[in-house]
Design a protein around this motif. Sequence first.
Motif, PDB file in Angstrom:
ATOM      1  N   ILE A  65       0.887  -1.364  -0.002  1.00 58.15           N
ATOM      2  CA  ILE A  65       0.029   0.096  -0.031  1.00 58.15           C
ATOM      3  C   ILE A  65       1.001   1.494  -0.059  1.00 58.15           C
ATOM      4  CG2 ILE A  65      -1.754   1.361   1.344  1.00 58.15           C
ATOM      5  CD1 ILE A  65      -2.890  -1.125  -0.199  1.00 58.15           C
ATOM      6  N   ALA A  66       1.765   1.465   0.804  1.00 54.76           N
ATOM      7  CA  ALA A  66       2.718   2.534   0.958  1.00 54.76           C
ATOM      8  C   ALA A  66       3.330   2.725  -0.561  1.00 54.76           C
ATOM      9  CB  ALA A  66       3.858   2.432   1.995  1.00 54.76           C
ATOM     10  N   GLY A  67       4.072   1.694  -0.870  1.00 51.23           N
ATOM     11  CA  GLY A  67       4.519   1.918  -2.163  1.00 51.23           C
ATOM     12  C   GLY A  67       3.730   2.286  -3.363  1.00 51.23           C
ATOM     13  N   MET A  68       2.619   1.623  -3.361  1.00 49.05           N
ATOM     14  CA  MET A  68       1.560   1.976  -4.591  1.00 49.05           C
ATOM     15  C   MET A  68       1.210   3.433  -4.381  1.00 49.05           C
ATOM     16  SD  MET A  68       0.178  -1.687  -5.774  1.00 49.05           S
ATOM     17  CE  MET A  68      -0.605  -2.154  -4.222  1.00 49.05           C
ATOM     18  N   VAL A  69       1.067   3.656  -3.052  1.00 47.88           N
ATOM     19  CA  VAL A  69       0.429   5.223  -2.997  1.00 47.88           C
ATOM     20  C   VAL A  69       1.388   6.334  -3.534  1.00 47.88           C
ATOM     21  CG1 VAL A  69      -0.420   6.891  -1.221  1.00 47.88           C
ATOM     22  CG2 VAL A  69      -1.323   4.805  -1.127  1.00 47.88           C
ATOM     23  N   ALA A  70       2.554   5.955  -2.992  1.00 52.32           N
ATOM     24  CA  ALA A  70       3.759   6.777  -3.433  1.00 52.32           C
ATOM     25  C   ALA A  70       3.818   6.791  -4.927  1.00 52.32           C
ATOM     26  CB  ALA A  70       5.100   6.317  -2.745  1.00 52.32           C
ATOM     27  N   ALA A  71       3.822   5.509  -5.705  1.00 51.86           N
ATOM     28  CA  ALA A  71       4.134   5.487  -6.961  1.00 51.86           C
ATOM     29  C   ALA A  71       2.943   6.338  -7.640  1.00 51.86           C
ATOM     30  CB  ALA A  71       4.136   4.042  -7.285  1.00 51.86           C
ATOM     31  N   TYR A  72       1.452   6.027  -7.174  1.00 51.56           N
ATOM     32  CA  TYR A  72       0.424   6.781  -7.839  1.00 51.56           C
ATOM     33  C   TYR A  72       0.702   8.069  -7.958  1.00 51.56           C
ATOM     34  CZ  TYR A  72      -4.561   7.417  -8.189  1.00 51.56           C
ATOM     35  OH  TYR A  72      -5.734   7.825  -8.864  1.00 51.56           O
ATOM     36  N   GLU A  73       0.903   8.709  -6.677  1.00 54.76           N
ATOM     37  CA  GLU A  73       0.845  10.179  -6.580  1.00 54.76           C
ATOM     38  C   GLU A  73       2.003  10.699  -7.258  1.00 54.76           C
ATOM     39  OE1 GLU A  73      -1.386  12.070  -5.533  1.00 54.76           O
ATOM     40  OE2 GLU A  73      -2.763  10.450  -4.320  1.00 54.76           O
ATOM     41  N   LEU A  74       3.166  10.026  -7.174  1.00 56.08           N
ATOM     42  CA  LEU A  74       4.365  10.666  -8.074  1.00 56.08           C
ATOM     43  C   LEU A  74       4.337  10.875  -9.256  1.00 56.08           C
ATOM     44  CD1 LEU A  74       7.245   8.988  -5.590  1.00 56.08           C
ATOM     45  CD2 LEU A  74       6.759  11.467  -5.864  1.00 56.08           C
ATOM     46  N   ARG A  75       3.585   9.540  -9.968  1.00 57.76           N
ATOM     47  CA  ARG A  75       3.238   9.625 -11.420  1.00 57.76           C
ATOM     48  C   ARG A  75       2.452  10.622 -11.686  1.00 57.76           C
ATOM     49  NH1 ARG A  75       0.207   4.767 -14.238  1.00 57.76           N
ATOM     50  NH2 ARG A  75      -1.457   5.716 -13.025  1.00 57.76           N
ATOM     51  N   GLN A  76       1.347  10.882 -10.671  1.00 53.95           N
ATOM     52  CA  GLN A  76       0.529  11.989 -11.140  1.00 53.95           C
ATOM     53  C   GLN A  76       1.008  13.274 -11.256  1.00 53.95           C
ATOM     54  OE1 GLN A  76      -3.182  10.934 -11.226  1.00 53.95           O
ATOM     55  NE2 GLN A  76      -4.118  11.907  -9.770  1.00 53.95           N
ATOM     56  N   ALA A  77       2.090  13.507 -10.263  1.00 57.56           N
ATOM     57  CA  ALA A  77       2.744  14.696 -10.436  1.00 57.56           C
ATOM     58  C   ALA A  77       3.921  15.066 -11.618  1.00 57.56           C
ATOM     59  CB  ALA A  77       3.545  14.771  -8.932  1.00 57.56           C
ATOM     60  N   PRO A 129     -11.349   1.273   9.542  1.00 51.56           N
ATOM     61  CA  PRO A 129     -12.051   2.367  10.184  1.00 51.56           C
ATOM     62  C   PRO A 129     -12.526   3.535   9.264  1.00 51.56           C
ATOM     63  CG  PRO A 129     -10.092   1.632  11.300  1.00 51.56           C
ATOM     64  CD  PRO A 129      -9.986   1.255   9.731  1.00 51.56           C
ATOM     65  N   TYR A 130     -13.629   4.102   9.811  1.00 48.06           N
ATOM     66  CA  TYR A 130     -14.179   4.994   9.230  1.00 48.06           C
ATOM     67  C   TYR A 130     -13.516   6.246   9.151  1.00 48.06           C
ATOM     68  CZ  TYR A 130     -15.562   7.424  13.449  1.00 48.06           C
ATOM     69  OH  TYR A 130     -15.465   8.063  14.594  1.00 48.06           O
ATOM     70  N   ILE A 135      -6.779   5.532   3.158  1.00 43.53           N
ATOM     71  CA  ILE A 135      -6.960   4.522   2.580  1.00 43.53           C
ATOM     72  C   ILE A 135      -8.571   4.508   2.091  1.00 43.53           C
ATOM     73  CG2 ILE A 135      -7.755   3.111   4.684  1.00 43.53           C
ATOM     74  CD1 ILE A 135      -5.609   1.531   1.922  1.00 43.53           C
ATOM     75  N   LEU A 136      -9.400   5.109   2.659  1.00 42.24           N
ATOM     76  CA  LEU A 136     -10.862   5.168   2.131  1.00 42.24           C
ATOM     77  C   LEU A 136     -10.715   6.139   0.831  1.00 42.24           C
ATOM     78  CD1 LEU A 136     -12.888   5.398   5.578  1.00 42.24           C
ATOM     79  CD2 LEU A 136     -12.910   3.447   3.823  1.00 42.24           C
ATOM     80  N   HIS A 137     -10.091   7.122   1.026  1.00 41.97           N
ATOM     81  CA  HIS A 137     -10.063   7.748  -0.136  1.00 41.97           C
ATOM     82  C   HIS A 137      -9.489   6.951  -1.504  1.00 41.97           C
ATOM     83  CE1 HIS A 137      -8.462  11.060  -2.943  1.00 41.97           C
ATOM     84  NE2 HIS A 137      -7.316  10.339  -3.150  1.00 41.97           N
ATOM     85  N   TYR A 138      -8.368   6.464  -1.367  1.00 39.69           N
ATOM     86  CA  TYR A 138      -8.103   5.400  -2.414  1.00 39.69           C
ATOM     87  C   TYR A 138      -8.838   4.711  -2.830  1.00 39.69           C
ATOM     88  CZ  TYR A 138      -3.694   8.459  -2.231  1.00 39.69           C
ATOM     89  OH  TYR A 138      -2.778   9.086  -2.138  1.00 39.69           O
ATOM     90  N   CYS A 139      -9.720   4.037  -2.005  1.00 38.47           N
ATOM     91  CA  CYS A 139     -10.729   3.032  -2.514  1.00 38.47           C
ATOM     92  C   CYS A 139     -11.710   3.773  -3.358  1.00 38.47           C
ATOM     93  CB  CYS A 139     -11.539   2.560  -1.243  1.00 38.47           C
ATOM     94  SG  CYS A 139     -10.358   1.495  -0.080  1.00 38.47           S
ATOM     95  N   PRO A 508       0.760   1.781  13.689  1.00 40.87           N
ATOM     96  CA  PRO A 508       1.392   0.226  13.359  1.00 40.87           C
ATOM     97  C   PRO A 508       0.427  -0.638  13.094  1.00 40.87           C
ATOM     98  CG  PRO A 508       1.650   0.587  15.726  1.00 40.87           C
ATOM     99  CD  PRO A 508       0.935   1.888  15.139  1.00 40.87           C
ATOM    100  N   ALA A 509       0.751  -1.549  12.097  1.00 46.15           N
ATOM    101  CA  ALA A 509      -0.214  -2.607  11.536  1.00 46.15           C
ATOM    102  C   ALA A 509      -1.559  -2.198  10.702  1.00 46.15           C
ATOM    103  CB  ALA A 509      -0.635  -3.484  12.598  1.00 46.15           C
ATOM    104  N   TRP A 510      -1.655  -0.818  10.813  1.00 46.45           N
ATOM    105  CA  TRP A 510      -2.843  -0.310   9.909  1.00 46.45           C
ATOM    106  C   TRP A 510      -2.405   0.087   8.722  1.00 46.45           C
ATOM    107  CZ3 TRP A 510      -7.830  -1.067  11.390  1.00 46.45           C
ATOM    108  CH2 TRP A 510      -8.178  -1.414  12.738  1.00 46.45           C
ATOM    109  N   GLN A 511      -3.352  -0.111   7.706  1.00 44.03           N
ATOM    110  CA  GLN A 511      -3.043   0.401   6.279  1.00 44.03           C
ATOM    111  C   GLN A 511      -2.799   1.760   6.379  1.00 44.03           C
ATOM    112  OE1 GLN A 511      -4.855  -2.488   3.136  1.00 44.03           O
ATOM    113  NE2 GLN A 511      -6.294  -2.193   4.773  1.00 44.03           N
ATOM    114  N   GLU A 512      -3.682   2.539   7.124  1.00 40.50           N
ATOM    115  CA  GLU A 512      -3.810   3.949   7.074  1.00 40.50           C
ATOM    116  C   GLU A 512      -2.205   4.439   7.414  1.00 40.50           C
ATOM    117  OE1 GLU A 512      -5.939   5.654   5.877  1.00 40.50           O
ATOM    118  OE2 GLU A 512      -5.910   7.686   6.740  1.00 40.50           O
TER     119      GLU A 512
END
Lengths: 536, 150
Positions: A65-77, A129-130, A135-139, A508-512
């Motif tokens: 999740i961390a790597g793909m969030v980084a890649a997604y946003e960096l590519r967008q930029a 969690p709500y 993570i909810l944003h990316y969903c 820790p341990a949360w995708q967020e």
Amino acid sequence: MGESDRGFSMTRRQLLRMIGMTAGSAAMYQAMSGLGFAAESPYKAPLKVGGAPKGASVLVLGAGIAGMVAAYELRQAGYNVQVLEHNARAGGRNWTLRGGDTYTELGGAIQHCGFDKGLYINPGPWRLPYHHHGILHYCKQLGVPLEAFVQVNYNAYLHSTKAFDGKPQRFRAVKADYQGHVAELLAKTTQANQLDTLVSKEDQEKLLHSLRSWGALDKNYAYAKGELSSNRRGYEKDPGGGLSGHPMPSEPFALKDILDSRLWQGLPVGDNYEMQTTLFQPVGGMGVIGQAFARELGPLIHYNAKVTAIQQDERGVTATYEDTTAPGVKHTASADWCVCTLPLSILGQIPMNVGQAMAEAIAAVPYAAAVKVGLQFKRRFWEEDDQIYGGISYTDQPITNISYPSTGYFSGGKGVLLGAYIWGLDAMEFTAMSPAERVQRALEQGSKIHPQYPKEFDNGIAVAWHRSPFTLGCFAQWSEQARAEHYDNLCQFDGRIVLAGEHASLLPAWQEGAVTSALDAIGRLHQRAAAAGATA
Amino acid sequence: MKSVNAIAATFIAFAALLLLISTPAFADSAGIRNDASLKTDSGAQIYAHICQGCHMPNGQGAIGAGHYPALARNPTMSSASYMALTILHGRRNMPAFARKDPGDSESESFIDPVWLTDEQIASVINYIRTHFGNHYKDAVTAAEVKALHP
């Protein structure tokens, strides 16, 4: 008084803007959460579309999740991005095991998942969690459909092998009786004038009133068998229609039995911030998020790439890697910057020229043991026989809990339970077993709660996180001391390398934690890249 | 600017503290389960219940994205005190098995720290050093392990 006074007179919005400028978007996000602002504030991508310096490149290590969030946003930029991933799939610990999947753990044991179509377990994260806005944003962004995850179910069980002759009790009854007895005690104490020094007479009246409501006490402030208590703990016979519809109240447990049982320990789980309603899960399994990111990033991700060295100099970063399907040949990937999301358990074994502070931080954190077991049964007996629809039963046995699927209610056919979620010493012991033995133990222990287990069992699968080839553990188990000493050093840039992942977060341990650490890291990366671009 | 940054830093620290306080909730901390130590002094049993989870049943270790070191035919096993220090204090991904002060930390409490006694640590070291192709004759004692506590 000068500047500092002026600072305190700032509005909160000004303060937040300032934090955003000085400390990056993730700090701002955290500050916003602390003020309760995040809920009313739309999520904002950290980098401007097309804001990258011309030709700038970033190497991302790890397609979790961390790597793909980084890649997604960096590519967008506008950065040139490539991602190296050890597994043949994206997601990392964001992972769902479905029928037809094969999993080979360290040591070589191979498991073939035999679940029916549509049934699954999430060996890693399973709840959103709500208030995990990132993570909810990316969903939402990636079109991942969500449904409610049931955490608290009043009709699920609390179970102790040492209480009530080992008979599981409904959460509803334990909660009502615990609360009712405590309310009665406090009411009696108040009426005996024993709170006079603590509570004014006027407030005592209000307190008594509230205790009646909170504890379902009768007009004499007693928690007793009857309509009031049964309306909380459940009836011996439910009300119905016609001549046969008269309800029969149930008999509350005595206070002593409730206290002795220690089942009250299972009551507050859903009161914890992370477990409060509403929680969500992706339809079809948590791994749907990782799959959606992988679809989005497409050819940017190189799979089966085992990183063996990371070297930086004043111009850039180079990772050496091996294709695990064709080992023995060294490949390299280079970029101006590196966002490294490899778990510390792996990273600590890879040669990398960073300073002592980061190196010591990487070496300072062991990884937690955890085990999950998925069990497929021939029918959904928890629904058909026990009327349990989603939610979690807790037990004092090593399996700790049984979680019922929050999806597919009333569907005929087979069903899959999370039959164990094990921590600590028990997790170490389960890790040391063969997968078949783990499943067997989960069956034995679970059958103390659901005697239908032996007859209805179909097949099972067990994931022990210390045997996971791609993480060598479940999550970074920071001690308070290690965090005080090393956390900042772990998160600081070292030359052209920055780390991200749940290990570089306070969740820790949360995708967020993975999402927010990635956003924090790339915010700082962008500042550096922009500064370097300006001087080049 | 200096004072503005100082306020921001204080504020961030405060926000971070709020998050720290909330961390014990991150898993199913129902708290009914409290066993934190094995009830055996047998080196073979301790190895089979804990160590082989990572170092594998024949001490052969394992290799994935990273690796678990083999204990079989590993020259490092020549030093019993190195092994004791590693087990007591941990090493990178390997957790520490020294008994922790129970009042130590609230935020770690949802996973009970796992610990071994000095007798258990000596026993498992002696087991490893005489199995898996290792033939070291010098046994370590619980007293020697005890001396390595901080």
